[in-house]
Design a protein around this motif. Structure first.
Motif, PDB file in Angstrom:
ATOM      1  N   HIS A 451       0.856  -1.191   0.000  1.00  0.00           N
ATOM      2  CA  HIS A 451       0.000   0.000   0.000  1.00  0.00           C
ATOM      3  C   HIS A 451       0.890   1.238   0.000  1.00  0.00           C
ATOM      4  N   LEU A 452       0.784   2.045  -1.039  1.00  0.00           N
ATOM      5  CA  LEU A 452       1.637   3.220  -1.219  1.00  0.00           C
ATOM      6  C   LEU A 452       0.837   4.451  -0.808  1.00  0.00           C
ATOM      7  N   PRO A 466       8.333  -8.140 -11.407  1.00  0.00           N
ATOM      8  CA  PRO A 466       7.229  -7.382 -12.008  1.00  0.00           C
ATOM      9  C   PRO A 466       6.093  -7.189 -10.998  1.00  0.00           C
ATOM     10  N   SER A 467       5.424  -6.071 -11.114  1.00  0.00           N
ATOM     11  CA  SER A 467       4.300  -5.775 -10.223  1.00  0.00           C
ATOM     12  C   SER A 467       3.106  -5.332 -11.048  1.00  0.00           C
ATOM     13  N   LYS A 468       1.941  -5.358 -10.397  1.00  0.00           N
ATOM     14  CA  LYS A 468       0.700  -4.940 -11.054  1.00  0.00           C
ATOM     15  C   LYS A 468       0.017  -3.917 -10.169  1.00  0.00           C
ATOM     16  N   LYS A 469      -0.336  -2.771 -10.777  1.00  0.00           N
ATOM     17  CA  LYS A 469      -1.041  -1.718 -10.053  1.00  0.00           C
ATOM     18  C   LYS A 469      -2.515  -2.110  -9.984  1.00  0.00           C
ATOM     19  N   THR A 470      -3.020  -2.394  -8.776  1.00  0.00           N
ATOM     20  CA  THR A 470      -4.397  -2.857  -8.623  1.00  0.00           C
ATOM     21  C   THR A 470      -5.375  -1.728  -8.343  1.00  0.00           C
ATOM     22  N   SER A 475      -0.016  -1.683  -5.101  1.00  0.00           N
ATOM     23  CA  SER A 475       0.729  -2.453  -6.100  1.00  0.00           C
ATOM     24  C   SER A 475       0.878  -3.876  -5.572  1.00  0.00           C
ATOM     25  N   GLU A 476       0.911  -4.857  -6.479  1.00  0.00           N
ATOM     26  CA  GLU A 476       0.917  -6.262  -6.074  1.00  0.00           C
ATOM     27  C   GLU A 476       1.975  -7.034  -6.840  1.00  0.00           C
TER      28      GLU A 476
END
Length: 497
Positions: A451-452, A466-470, A475-476
C-alpha cells in the motif's frame, strides 16, 4: 361387464377430481409467509366470517405477538365490500400478574400448601404492563405485589393465588377485534395480511475441499442450508413459505399467487423436485419452499436449498506485510510527517478461497448472504474444520473470495531498507525488502500487496520482480516460492506532492 368397468373408471376419476379440488382448496387457504432476513415477515391467513346486516363484531385470536397493527389488511378475495369501522389489537394474554391486577381491591384465596388456604386482599398487584412503561415511568418497588392478610400488609404473595374466574377483559392469545359492516351479508373466507417482527432466516454453507489431481486448483462440494427462526409468538400450520433475500427498505404485502396442480405423475414430480426454488423478484431474490411446512413458535427449522459438486476453486496466499491500521491517520500530510509510518511488519500470510459462482462451475445460483464453513477430509476419512467466513448477497456469475485463516508453513517478513525525504523539493524516496519463506513440500504462489499511502503521486523506480497496479495506491507482486525455499522482493517508490 364393459358398462361396470366404465362406471368404475368414472367413479375413480370423480374421486380423484374431488380429492384434487380439496387439495387445491386446502392449499389456497393455507397460511402463507414471506420471511425477510431482517427480522420481520409478511403473513397471509384466512378467517371464516358470517356477516349480517348492521355492525358485526369479529375477533381473530392467535395473531403474531409482534404485529404492526397499521399494516393489517382485511379483505374478501372475491371482491366483497368490507367497511372496517374500528380495529383493536391486544397483546396482553392472561398471566398470573395480569389477573392479580384485575382483582386489585378484592379478596381472593391463596393456597399456602395442600389443604391450607388463607384469604388475602390485593392492595397492589405488581403488574407492569410493559418494559417500555417501566423505563418511561420508573417507580421503585412498583413491580412488587402488596397483599393484606389478617389486617397486616405484606410484600409478596402469601401463596399460590386461586382466582374465582377469568375477567371479561381476559384474552388467552394476542387478538385483533374489528367492527365491520358490509353491503353483502353472508358466509365467506376473508383474507388477512400483515407485517410482524419476530421471524428471520439465514443461509449457511458447508464446503468440503478436496485435491484436484494434476492441476493447481482443487474441488469443492457445497451444501447450502436455509435456517428459519420463529420467535413471533405464533405457530403457522402447513404454511407456504417464501424467503426474501436482499436489503429491503420498504415492506410491501406479499402478492397472492395461485397454483394449478396436475394429478398425473404427482408422486414422481414431488420426489424429484428441489426442496427450494429460486427466482429474481423486483430488485431482490425469492426462495420458495416446495412443500408446505409447519413452523412452530420458538422453533428453528432448516431446509437444504443448494447442493453443488466439484466446484473448481483455487487457494490464494496473500501477504499484506505493512501494519498501517495501528496509526489511525486520515490525511497524507500526517502520513508524510511520520517517518516510521508503515515500517511495522506483519508476519502472517492470509489463506483465501476463490471460486466462480457460474453454471460452468456447477453452481450459478443467486446466493443469499451467510456463513461459509470449509472442511477437508483427513486420510482417516474424518472431516476436519479448516476455516470459515461470511459472504454478502452474491449474484450469479460473480466471483466469491473469502479468507479462511493464516498459513502455518508460509510466512513473510518486511522491512524498510531506505528512506530519503526532500521536503523543500516536495519529494520522498522509500525502499523495502520483502522476504517470503515456504516450508511446504510443494511450491506456492504468494500475492505480496504493498500500500503506497504516503502520496497520491508515486511510481516504482526500482523493483526486483514485475508488479501490477491494482488501484490508485496499491501495487501487487505475484511471487512463486519453491518447496522449502525463500524469495526476496525489493522495490523503491518515489513520491512527489
Amino acid at each position: 361387464m364393459k358398462m361396470k368397468t366404465l362406471l368404475l373408471i368414472v367413479l375413480c376419476w370423480c374421486k380423484l377430481g374431488a380429492a384434487q379440488e380439496r387439495t387445491t382448496a386446502d392449499h389456497n387457504h393455507a397460511p402463507a409467509l414471506t420471511i425477510y432476513n431482517q427480522n420481520f415477515f409478511v403473513a397471509r391467513e384466512y378467517l371464516p366470517l358470517d356477516l349480517t346486516s348492521g355492525v358485526n363484531h369479529v375477533q381473530f385470536a392467535g395473531i403474531a405477538a409482534h404485529l404492526e397493527p397499521d399494516s393489517v389488511i382485511l379483505r374478501d378475495p372475491a371482491g366483497r365490500s368490507l367497511q372496517i369501522l374500528e380495529q383493536n389489537y391486544r397483546n396482553d394474554p392472561i398471566s398470573q400478574e395480569l389477573l392479580l391486577s384485575f382483582y386489585e381491591g378484592k379478596t381472593i384465596d391463596f393456597q399456602i400448601q395442600p389443604g391450607q388456604i388463607v384469604k388475602g386482599k390485593i392492595i397492589r398487584s405488581g403488574y407492569v404492563p410493559s418494559s417500555a412503561y417501566a423505563q418511561n415511568y420508573p417507580q421503585p418497588g412498583y413491580g412488587q405485589p402488596i397483599i393484606e392478610v389478617d389486617g397486616v400488609l405484606r410484600f409478596g404473595l402469601p401463596g399460590q393465588p386461586l382466582f374465582p374466574a377469568l375477567s371479561e377483559d381476559s384474552i388467552l392469545k394476542p387478538t385483533l377485534n374489528w367492527a365491520l359492516q358490509t353491503d353483502s351479508p353472508g358466509k365467506f373466507d376473508a383474507e388477512i395480511s400483515y407485517v410482524s417482527g419476530g421471524m428471520t432466516w439465514q443461509a449457511d454453507y458447508n464446503l468440503v475441499v478436496s485435491d484436484n489431481a494434476g492441476t493447481k486448483t482443487h474441488l469443492v462440494d457445497m451444501v447450502g442450508w436455509i435456517t428459519m427462526h420463529n420467535q413471533s409468538g405464533k405457530t403457522f400450520e402447513n404454511a407456504n413459505i417464501k424467503l426474501m433475500a436482499g436489503d429491503v427498505n420498504k415492506i410491501q404485502p406479499a402478492a397472492v399467487a395461485g397454483r394449478a396442480y396436475a394429478m398425473k405423475s404427482m408422486a414422481r414430480d414431488e420426489a424429484m423436485a428441489p426442496a427450494v426454488t429460486e427466482k429474481s423478484f423486483d430488485e431482490f431474490h425469492l426462495y420458495s419452499l416446495a412443500r408446505p411446512t409447519t413452523l412452530h413458535d420458538q422453533e428453528t427449522k432448516q431446509v437444504e436449498f443448494v447442493r453443488a459438486m466439484e466446484i473448481h476453486a483455487q487457494r490464494i496466499y496473500v501477504y499484506d506485510g505493512a501494519q498501517v491500521e495501528q496509526y489511525g491517520y486520515y490525511n497524507p500530510e500526517q502520513i508524510r510527517q511520520d517517518a516510521s509510518y508503515g515500517t511495522q511488519s506483519n508476519p502472517k500470510v492470509w489463506v483465501m478461497e476463490e471460486f466462480k459462482n457460474a453454471d460452468t462451475n456447477h453452481l450459478g445460483i443467486a446466493l443469499p448472504k451467510g456463513k461459509l464453513r470449509f472442511y477437508r477430509r483427513d486420510i482417516d476419512g474424518h472431516l476436519e474444520f479448516i476455516g470459515e467466513n461470511t459472504i454478502d448477497h452474491t449474484p450469479k456469475d460473480e466471483t466469491i473470495r473469502v479468507s479462511t485463516g493464516n498459513a502455518f508453513d508460509v510466512v513473510g517478513e518486511r522491512k524498510r531498507t531506505g528512506y530519503h525525504v526532500e521536503s523543500s523539493q516536495r519529494w520522498l524516496d522509500e525502499s523495502f525488502e520483502i522476504r517470503l519463506r515456504n516450508h511446504k513440500k510443494d511450491a506456492v504462489t504468494v500475492r505480496a500487496v504493498e500500500h503506497l499511502y504516503r502520496g497520491a503521486n508515486w511510481k516504482l523506480t526500482e523493483q526486483s520482480d514485475p508488479s501490477k497496479k491494482t488501484d490508485a495506491q496499491t501495487s501487487e507482486f505475484s511471487i512463486t516460492i519453491p518447496p522449502d525455499g525463500e524469495r526476496v522482493v525489493t522495490y523503491t517508490v518515489h513520491y512527489s506532492w
